[in-house]
Design an enzyme around this catalytic site. Structure first.
Site, PDB file in Angstrom:
ATOM      1  N   GLU A 783     -66.988 -30.944-120.081  1.00 43.14           N
ATOM      2  CA  GLU A 783     -67.528 -29.974-119.131  1.00 43.14           C
ATOM      3  C   GLU A 783     -68.841 -29.386-119.626  1.00 43.14           C
ATOM      4  OE1 GLU A 783     -66.537 -28.994-116.077  1.00 43.14           O
ATOM      5  OE2 GLU A 783     -64.947 -30.512-116.080  1.00 43.14           O
ATOM      6  N   ASP A 784     -69.738 -30.258-119.985  1.00 37.75           N
ATOM      7  CA  ASP A 784     -71.110 -29.870-120.332  1.00 37.75           C
ATOM      8  C   ASP A 784     -71.238 -29.086-121.630  1.00 37.75           C
ATOM      9  OD1 ASP A 784     -72.443 -31.038-118.266  1.00 37.75           O
ATOM     10  OD2 ASP A 784     -72.025 -29.391-116.910  1.00 37.75           O
ATOM     11  N   ALA A 785     -70.170 -28.983-122.412  1.00 37.10           N
ATOM     12  CA  ALA A 785     -70.320 -28.298-123.696  1.00 37.10           C
ATOM     13  C   ALA A 785     -71.103 -29.202-124.638  1.00 37.10           C
ATOM     14  CB  ALA A 785     -68.955 -27.978-124.278  1.00 37.10           C
TER      15      ALA A 785
END
Lengths: 1170, 318
Positions: A783-785
């Protein structure tokens, strides 16, 4: 006639240049010569024209529209306002008067204790002052005593203080070079264009509104065609609408209670003959047919002007003008009222001279004609969202509205005081008109409006809110973006998509990317890089010029002739001047004059073939942009021009003056054929764009390769660039902002754009070039981390400084007492908390400050009211120390302490608290492509993947971020950055820059990569840092410019066990700032109910919230109380304690029961054994 | 299982050795061994770095934390580091970290008196111990010693002053990158390149040239005399498979066969200057040994058996 002759008389001065044919660059002889030259000249590439841009920005600056507007106000508009209201007369004796002869704005200064002191902006920022200059007037007035009047003159009388826009012509920074600016504590890259009011920087946002004084045809919800004009003259603003309803034409005006047939209005204005009206609209039988029902409706009983006036009078709104008592003849008075409305309110922009209503009638005729055009052909309906129909109101115009209002109020105030003085039977002192001029009104009025943003102008019943905003100083780009922002006029809640959609006419004027997300999406816009907003220009000389160029005066034409098929109407700033038989020639002539510099460069001519009109505009607020003029598709700018520019012999203004470049507004663009590149030009081409990337604004200009990205990503980046930390200004460390985010090691992006260089982002960057590996790692990158390298963080990547301002005031009280600062007690209980204090009781710079430390050891007197007190002793003071509330467990440093006096003469102390932070898990980062992500985990360097060259990434990004976002620009940035570091040259990625060489192509980048021993596709062979084995796939790795955003975990994390409660309900407080609890809301409660976790609900909703023990009477069901003496509960309604039970209840419930009781409702509790 | 030995005897061949650069081959071992060595070199070889800064006067443009951070990253000569104590285990000063066994004190005093900007560099740091000083790069190649004044810390203008006391301590790169002695430690598998000469001979000179040029690094060349493709630098190969793809595209599948030798590694070590690159390798081996000893020493205990299970038994046997 008289008007006509006058204008001819005034003409000769303008006639001269016309006769002098050689002055006009486009004369046929010279045109031929140019052609030959072009044939001989080597083939040029479009690249060279780019050099115009820095030149343009040097001349105009990034916020030139604000400065121009304010300068125009200060130099011209303010004088006009004063000239229009230059006389104050006593109503008792008109010979006693005061006349304003001249007005000017002085140097920014402040008067302290009677001594005037010059101001500079930075001191104003630091000591909470207003950067303002005195408004000086020269007056001529009557003074005298005992009936003896003498005329006196006075110069430089101060009537108030005008807040000054930074870098405007009144500002001390005007025309200063870098070194002088530095001496004044000012950043040379700061654009100016804002005000400093009480120490805060305020921007007047650009206000967007529909054109004034123009006919706009549109269709309402019922499908009726409306023609409306919003008239605005010096005295009045009105809206006139003519509507076609059920085949008949009506006038809608707020002064009339209902719609009135337009034919009646025409008759009232003296057009008694129906034939004349038909002629005025045009003799086309289709028009007559459409007009027929209206004529018939009116023709039944209204035939004459008097009948029409009577009819209109009956439709007047009652309350508008209460009949005055002293009027001798009521009916003629009434007719006069209708006449006044028709004269002054109805189409107020068309003036009526000596009761000549003919221009107004013709105007109505043109409106009717346009309505009928729209009925016959739906295409003729105007588009309200078309940028050409919009005007931008800038700070100068807004301030002038306010100033005019305040000036008039001042005049009436002066008049009132003077009248009251003159009315006194015996005056002892000598009468001096000039001494009654009050200055506080104007000063306070301007200051209040600018600091609150509430624009209240009584005359126009205007009440705008949020006109000014505090200039965002979170990042340099945010500041620039704020200065170019355009605020819409209409409310944001409306669910129409039209105004939010991207308009094709925005091209080159407004940035297509930069708009916020959410409710203001598409309504709030930003200016593009080269946009200029015009200011007003003198109309009279232009009008007489037009008559000389062959415009036939309206007055001399019959209605029939006006719309003759072989001629075009000439409309100038919404006024119908007349007609012209050869419109094309007329338009060309005006353009030639403009290119030759004989008339203003912002006068626009637009030939509208469809409406058979020539529209000429010189009014303010139009958006326009410069374009290169081309003759038969050949650019007028030649190689030698550009060479001269590079050599510094030629400036942008020279290009303009010599007619190589001109400004086109949105309407005139419709008459032009603009080629994007010189190579695309055909013989029909009239203009060539200077550079295609100028269609973007400042914020979108930072994005490399934006034309390869999915469009919403660019929009996201425009919003995020404003939150990025970095350098704010060169003077950032001498500023005292409430909140300041700085990066410790900001960098210049490896992949730059031309816009970045132009605006100075390369000098005040907000981000760092991180080596990014696009791969999956550790699972903490979903999730885009992003996964970050601990060694990079140790070495300073993403490290930032957060500065917060605290302030304290040493208050003076009415009884002559004041707060005092005590010497810290080094031995007492609070000694630990007073460590940061110096011996003077104020925290010392450089000291480490922790939460709950005292930063000022202040004491306040116990008695602050009443009579004057002197000789206070220690016991008369109570301690009122101020304590530092920062992040728990973190230590900050006192960076700076500043002492100053505020305008109430209290001592103020400002503290700057500095906190240095290194990135931690949860901090937000983003690339320049709208790809934000939080730090998911921090990994040791030895665990990080590495290449055989020893390259180890700074952060790892998950490849799942790419497919759905389609940010190809980011991939090219990576490639370009990698090529850039390996060959030692900054690469470019300007928007649409590949053809003109302002962006490196992927082919060229790949070639460089291969040359430097990398794979052409930017992928590397990588080993796992954990096992030492090669990874299965090649990894896309290279530098990408990453921004650290201002959202950090440290400012957001929050948890609570027990803590403060709200007094009323005894429930835990809400919000992080109040150390509040985490609410189990309605939906969470629903989940628990559905799950059946009843005990959990009980605990969360009562035990850990607001439990309360109550005494309930089983007999009456009401709440009793507990008697501590008798040690029993007692029911107050039964007057005994026999049936009392004790139970627990949420306090809020007890409160509800009592509130209901207070409303005469008896809630009874029925208890049962559980 | 029991009794069989997996012991191998890795060989090291040093190819190039400078003070701050080392290139060597490590053969007859596997990736885990090579990687362990790499990881230890980066993260666990101790050095000395400034850890505590007491600022007396700082009127420079950079703030105190900023300067402290910069000072920490200055590499100090750390030959003594292996024999020094960690200040947390130091008995002499009760973990105070200020005694001579575990710390080195530095002083910096700089004030600008001229109109020219004064560069405060690592050379302005005065050490209490002559063996622990900021790294001097002046003798290494490419630097002119006269103009090189060390690592810049801050620039001062007229009237600005910086006065501070700093304590340097021993530490390892795992705690903070400033203690890492390695600038670059990397290795690669040695490639094994075999050209199918038969197939190669079927190519024209032009095709050979194209094929050779398809590699981004200069691995192959054409012998100007024999017009034969030869491998000039196998280690330049970056496992990019460009040549294999090119061969396939030319329709000559199997023209070249490239595999990685699983048991030989080419290491490149660059030091920050804190310790010599060669010493870095030796120290790393020492640290690795100590770590293995720490595992082995606890082999008698029951918990070690529980902890390591079969591995413990294996180690005892081996």
């Amino acid at each position: 006639m008289g008007v006509q002759r006058e204008s001819v008389a005034g003409f000769p001065g303008h006639n001269l240049p016309l006769n002098n044919g050689t002055q006009i660059p486009n004369s046929p002889v010279k045109g031929l010569a140019i052609d030959k030259q072009v044939l001989a000249a080597p083939i040029k590439s479009a690249v060279e024209k780019y050099q115009l841009l820095p030149e343009f920005l040097k001349v105009r600056g990034l916020v030139k529209q604000h400065l121009d507007s304010f300068n125009y106000f200060v130099n011209t508009e303010i004088k006009k306002i004063v000239r229009a209201n230059n006389r104050i007369e006593s109503s008792l004796d008109p010979s006693i008067y005061l006349r304003f002869k001249d007005i000017r704005i002085g140097e920014p200064s402040v008067t302290l204790d009677g001594v005037s002191e010059n101001l500079n902006p930075h001191t104003c920022r630091l000591s909470d002052m207003t950067y303002a200059a005195p408004i000086k007037v020269d007056v001529e007035y009557i003074e005298g005593s005992h009936g003896q009047k003498t005329r006196a003159q006075k110069e430089n009388v101060v009537i108030g203080r005008m807040p000054i826009m930074l870098r405007s012509c009144c500002c001390v920074l005007y025309g200063k070079d870098e070194a002088e600016l530095a001496r004044l504590g000012e950043c040379p890259l700061d654009p100016g264009g804002y005000f400093i009011i009480k120490g805060t920087e305020k921007v007047i946002l650009i206000q967007e509104q529909l054109s004034k004084n123009r006919i706009i045809i549109d269709m309402d919800k019922k499908g009726n065609i409306n023609a409306s004009v919003t008239s605005s003259s010096e005295t009045i603003k009105s809206k006139t609408t003519i509507q076609m309803e059920k085949g008949k034409l009506y006038l809608i005006l707020s002064q009339f209670s209902t719609k009135v047939p337009i034919m009646v209005v025409m008759k009232a204005m003296g057009m008694e003959s129906d034939q004349e009206v038909v002629q005025m609209v045009g003799r086309d039988p289709r028009y007559s047919a459409l007009l027929m029902p209206s004529i018939e409706e009116c023709g039944k009983d209204i035939h004459t002007k008097e009948q029409a006036l009577d009819y209109l009078e009956s439709k007047l709104k009652r309350s508008m003008y209460p009949p005055s008592a002293h009027a001798p003849n009521a009916s003629s008075e009434k007719a006069g009222r209708v006449m006044t409305i028709l004269k002054d309110v109805f189409l107020a922009n068309v003036r009526v001279h000596q009761n000549n209503f003919r221009p107004k009638c013709i105007y109505v005729g043109v409106m009717l004609r346009r309505i009928m055009d729209a009925i016959l052909n739906k295409d003729a309906i105007d588009d309200k969202d078309y940028v050409g129909n919009k005007r931008l109101e800038l700070s100068g115009q807004l301030i002038s509205l306010l100033f005019e209002d305040l000036f008039k109020t001042m005049i009436t105030d002066v008049k009132r005081t003077v009248d009251s003085i003159l009315a006194k039977p015996s005056r002892s002192s000598r009468f001096d008109f000039a001494q009654w001029i009050v200055r506080d009104n104007i000063t306070n009025g301007l200051e209040r409006a600018l600091s609150t943003g509430n624009w209240d102008v009584k005359r126009f019943k205007m009440n705008k809110k949020g006109v000014t905003q505090v200039l965002g100083r979170l990042s340099f780009i945010g500041t620039l973006g704020h200065m170019t922002r355009i605020n819409p006029q209409f409310e944001k809640s409306r669910k129409v998509s039209g105004p939010r959609a991207l308009q094709p006419s925005q091209w080159g004027m407004l940035c297509p990317c930069d708009t916020p997300e959410g409710e203001a999406c598409g309504l709030v816009k930003n200016l593009a890089l080269m946009t200029h907003v015009t200011t007003d220009e003198e109309e009279e000389p232009l009008i007489s010029l037009f008559y000389c160029l062959g415009v036939e005066d309206l007055e001399l034409l019959s209605g029939e002739e006006l719309h003759a098929p072989n001629s075009f109407l000439v409309i100038f700033n919404g006024h119908i001047l007349g007609k012209h038989r050869r419109p094309q020639r007329f338009a060309t002539a005006i353009r030639m004059l403009r290119r030759a510099g004989k008339i203003g460069e912002f006068v626009s001519v637009f030939l509208n073939e469809k409406q058979r009109c020539v529209y000429i505009a010189s009014d303010g607020g139009r958006v326009c942009r410069p374009l290169v003029i081309a003759d038969k598709g050949i650019s007028r700018i030649k190689e030698h021009h550009m060479k001269e520019l590079l050599d510094g012999v030629r400036t942008f203004d020279d290009f303009l003056r010599e007619g190589l470049i001109e400004y086109l507004d949105v309407n005139e663009e419709n008459n032009a054929l603009i080629a994007l590149y010189e190579a695309d030009a055909t013989p029909e081409t009239t203009h060539i764009e200077i550079e295609p990337f100028t269609i973007l604004g400042v914020c979108a200009g930072l994005i490399p390769y934006p034309h390869h990205n999915q469009s919403p990503r660019n929009t996201y980046q425009c919003a995020m660039g404003k939150q990025a930390m970095g350098n704010i200004a060169y003077n950032q460390l001498s500023r005292m902002d409430t909140l300041l985010y700085l990066l410790v090691y900001p960098q210049k992006p490896l992949l730059t754009t031309r816009t970045i260089e132009l605006v100075g982002y390369d000098k005040l960057g907000a981000g760092q070039n991180a080596t990014v590996a696009v791969m999956s790692y550790s699972g903490y990158d979903i999730e885009d981390a992003i996964v970050m390298n601990k060694a990079s963080l140790d070495r300073g990547f993403g490290r930032c400084i957060v500065m917060k301002r605290l302030s304290a005031i040493i208050q003076k009280y009415e009884n002559n007492t004041q707060d005092r600062i005590a010497r810290p007690n080094r031995a007492g209980n609070d000694a630990g908390r007073m460590q940061v204090l110096d011996d003077d009781g104020i925290a010392a710079p450089g000291e480490i400050i922790r939460p709950n430390d005292i930063y000022i050891n202040k004491q306040t007197p116990r008695v602050t009211r009443g009579t004057m007190v002197t000789g206070l002793t220690d016991s008369d003071f109570k301690f009122a120390p101020q304590t530092f509330k920062g992040p728990i467990g973190e230590s900050s440093v006192v960076d700076k302490v500043a002492l100053f006096t505020d305008k109430n003469n209290n001592m103020c102390i400002k503290y700057l608290i500095r906190h240095t932070r290194r990135p931690e898990v949860g901090d937000k980062f983003s690339s320049r492509h709208g790809q934000k992500g939080v730090c998911g985990t921090i990994v040791q360097q030895e665990d990080f993947p590495f290449s055989e060259r020893g390259i180890c990434p700074d952060l790892i990004m998950n490849p799942h971020g790419f497919p759905s976002r389609m940010t190809v620009g980011k991939m090219i940035e990576l490639l370009g950055g990698k090529a850039g570091v390996s060959c030692g040259r900054f690469h470019y990625g300007s928007a649409f820059g590949e053809p003109s060489g302002h962006a490196d192509t992927v082919e060229a980048i790949s070639h460089t990569l291969v040359e430097k021993g990398f794979s052409y596709n930017g992928k590397d062979f990588i080993y796992s840092g954990i096992t030492g084995c090669p990874l299965q796939a090649y990894i896309f790795m290279g530098p990408i410019y990453y921004q650290k955003l201002k959202h950090m975990v440290l400012d957001k994390m929050h948890a609570r066990g027990s803590g403060p409660r709200v007094m009323l309900t005894r429930q835990p407080t809400e919000g992080r700032a109040r150390n509040g609890g985490l609410r189990v809301g309605e939906m969470e409660r629903d989940c628990l109910i559905a799950y059946g976790a009843s005990m959990l609900i009980f605990e969360r909703l009562m035990i850990s919230s607001d439990p309360f023990e109550v005494q309930v009477c089983r007999a009456c069901g009401l709440l009793g109380y507990y008697n501590h003496k008798l040690k029993t509960g007692i029911c107050s309604s039964c007057k005994n304690g026999d049936n009392i039970s004790t139970m627990k209840l949420p306090y809020a419930c007890k409160l509800l029961i009592q509130e209901l009781q207070s409303m005469n409702i008896v809630p009874r509790l029925k208890l049962a054994e559980a | 299982m029991e009794g069989k030995s997996y012991q191998r005897f890795p060989k090291v061949k040093i190819r190039e050795m400078k003070d701050d650069y080392l290139k060597f081959e490590l053969r007859e071992t596997d990736a885990s061994m090579a990687n362990a060595l790499r990881r230890v070199m980066i993260a666990e070889v101790p050095t000395i770095a400034i850890d505590l800064v007491e600022i007396e006067v700082n009127s420079s443009v950079l703030n105190d934390e900023f300067i402290a951070h910069r000072l920490g990253l200055v590499p100090l000569t750390s030959e003594r580091a292996m024999s020094m104590r960690f200040s947390r285990d130091c008995d002499a000063c009760d973990g105070d970290g200020q005694c001579e066994f575990c710390s080195v004190e530095f002083h910096l005093r700089a004030k600008c008196h001229s109109d020219q900007t004064l560069d405060v560099t690592s050379k302005d740091l005065y050490s209490s111990d002559h063996t622990v000083v900021p790294v001097d790069f002046s003798d290494s190649a490419g630097y002119d010693s006269s103009e090189n004044r060390g690592i810049i810390i801050v620039k001062l203008r007229r009237g600005q002053e910086l006065r501070l006391r700093a304590i340097a301590r021993k530490g390892i790169g795992k705690d903070h990158a400033k203690w890492s002695p390695a600038a670059t430690v990397t290795f690669m598998y040695e490639p094994d390149i075999r050209i199918n000469e038969e197939l190669m001979d079927t190519l024209t000179f032009e095709e050979k040239r194209n094929w050779v040029d398809s590699s981004p690094t200069k691995v192959f060349d054409i012998d100007p005399n024999t017009h034969q493709v030869v491998v000039v630098d196998p280690e330049a190969y970056t496992y990019d498979e460009e040549v294999i793809k090119k061969a396939d595209a030319m329709g000559k599948h199997g023209l070249v066969d490239i595999t990685a030798k699983e048991d030989s590694f080419i290491f490149t070590v660059e030091s920050t200057g804190a310790i010599k690159a060669s010493q870095l390798l030796l120290n790393a081996i020492e640290v690795l040994k100590q770590k293995l000893d720490a595992v082995r020493l606890s082999d008698d205990t029951v918990e070690a058996d529980d902890q390591f299970g079969e591995l413990g038994a294996h180690m005892r046997g081996g």
